[in-house]
Design an enzyme around this catalytic site. Sequence first.
Site, mmCIF file in Angstrom:
data_model
loop_
_atom_site.group_PDB
_atom_site.id
_atom_site.type_symbol
_atom_site.label_atom_id
_atom_site.label_comp_id
_atom_site.label_asym_id
_atom_site.label_seq_id
_atom_site.Cartn_x
_atom_site.Cartn_y
_atom_site.Cartn_z
ATOM 1 N N ASP A 20 -1.322 -0.893 -9.687
ATOM 2 C CA ASP A 20 -1.054 -1.680 -8.485
ATOM 3 C C ASP A 20 -1.896 -2.954 -8.582
ATOM 4 O O ASP A 20 -3.105 -2.940 -8.330
ATOM 5 C CB ASP A 20 -1.406 -0.869 -7.236
ATOM 6 N N LYS A 27 1.383 -10.425 -3.071
ATOM 7 C CA LYS A 27 0.367 -11.359 -2.563
ATOM 8 C C LYS A 27 0.413 -12.757 -3.202
ATOM 9 O O LYS A 27 1.201 -13.591 -2.788
ATOM 10 C CB LYS A 27 -1.018 -10.719 -2.652
ATOM 11 N N PHE A 82 -5.551 1.600 -1.727
ATOM 12 C CA PHE A 82 -4.613 1.061 -0.738
ATOM 13 C C PHE A 82 -3.344 0.628 -1.454
ATOM 14 O O PHE A 82 -3.395 -0.130 -2.423
ATOM 15 C CB PHE A 82 -5.217 -0.135 0.008
HETATM 16 C C1 PLP Z 1 -2.087 -5.757 0.111
HETATM 17 C C2 PLP Z 1 -1.877 -4.629 -0.844
HETATM 18 C C3 PLP Z 1 -0.709 -3.846 -0.803
HETATM 19 C C4 PLP Z 1 0.330 -3.995 0.276
HETATM 20 O O1 PLP Z 1 0.984 -5.222 0.209
HETATM 21 P P1 PLP Z 1 1.863 -5.704 1.478
HETATM 22 O O2 PLP Z 1 2.459 -7.001 1.013
HETATM 23 O O3 PLP Z 1 0.945 -5.828 2.630
HETATM 24 O O4 PLP Z 1 2.897 -4.655 1.698
HETATM 25 C C5 PLP Z 1 -0.560 -2.875 -1.768
HETATM 26 N N1 PLP Z 1 -1.487 -2.678 -2.714
HETATM 27 C C6 PLP Z 1 -2.604 -3.411 -2.794
HETATM 28 C C7 PLP Z 1 -3.588 -3.164 -3.886
HETATM 29 C C8 PLP Z 1 -2.847 -4.401 -1.851
HETATM 30 O O5 PLP Z 1 -3.983 -5.113 -1.898
#
Ligand code: PLP
Length: 405
Positions: free
Chosen positions: A225, A254, A140
């Site tokens: 990521d 986050k 994701f």
């Molecule tokens: C939550 C998340 C995203 C997206 O972040 P947003 O602030 O919702 O755009 C991208 N990568 C990972 C691994 C995530 O957990």
Amino acid sequence: MQAQDQITRQNFDDWMVPVFSPAEFILVRGEGSRVWDQQEKEYIDFAGGIAVNSLGHAHPVAINALTEQAKKLWHVSNVYTNEPVLRLAKNLVENTFADKVFFCNSGAEANEAALKLARKVGLKVGGEHKNHIVSFKNSFHGRTLFTVTAGGQPKYSQDFAPLPKGIEHIEYNDLEAAKAAITENTCAVIVEPIQGEGGVVPANLEFLKGLREYCTEKQVVLIFDEVQTGVGRTGSLYAYMNTGVVPDILTTAKALGGGFPIGAMLTTDHFANMYAVGDHGTTYGGNPLASAVANAVFEFVNTEEVLQGVQNSHKQFVEGLQKISQTASIFDEIRGQGLLIGAVLKPEFAGKAGELMKLASDYGVLVLVAGPNVIRFAPSLVISEDEINEGLLRFSKAVHHFIKA
Ligand SMILES: *Cc1c(COP(=O)(O)O)cnc(C)c1O
């Protein structure tokens, strides 16, 4: 108070675009890892706003940073720089592999900046054919068209075709498949050190090491990521620090703002300098208000005391969950690191994670799911022993109700 009393959950259905299906209660206030709804019902918060509220709710350090900066300067745009953003950049650079930082407002935007940079790097070092991106199934990376296509869950992207081209998804933790997919035409590999949304699935070390070696050999940009795993979540400042593998680009969001929206892309001088003035941008990115809060949160989290506390809390969680599973026989596996923990439902409960999440809130504890089969815990990094005990007690009651239902 009066205006708030008139707001009901029904209003969500009345006025909000239905891309979410929030809980039936409305939270109005929080303190530490406790939150309260409109009816004054108390919940222990094991969800942490999806791994965001790193200091819990209403932490004095965050409140102080926010209110002090709010009196001075909120926003100036990137036509001008500002002091809080430069302080935060200094902290990120001094405490990670990175030399340079780009700020934005979310995880998706951080990944968008990373993937665009990788395409630019590919163009410069290999020409117009070096534009393929390798990503992983079940990953994701956000919801913009580029990042949702990079993500490995087709259900999120398939309705929005035509999608950006040149992105391939292979099996996570399968190094041979990755090696077969990475060619001279690959510009980037994007990987989560622990797949968060995909079920709290850790990458194995050999896989990450192999990716690093192969990316270096083929002049491919390796992107970690760390939007979910970053800023103390795993008990280290960043998850890559547990692996001995250093990425070329790291994305973080986050927990970085502790609840105030901010994201960042970190990279080395070598790659940062392949972006030139005007190549990428954002109006709000690195604004003084967000940066001041993030800097206070970052400095608070990046201490031996807090990071060791995350590891202690991990132990408490895992032991508590194992105990619940011993009596209720509900979980196959408890996995994850630090305060990103996944409890995998046994096959007989497959598909029912959402049901258990809802029951948990009835019993006064907020948990998350990570897919249909995994209960996820991503609470405040400074959650107390008492809060964990109380939350697990409530969760245990929900579990016993759930297995009888
Ligand atoms: C939550 C998340 C995203 C997206 O972040 P947003 O602030 O919702 O755009 C991208 N990568 C990972 C691994 C995530 O957990």
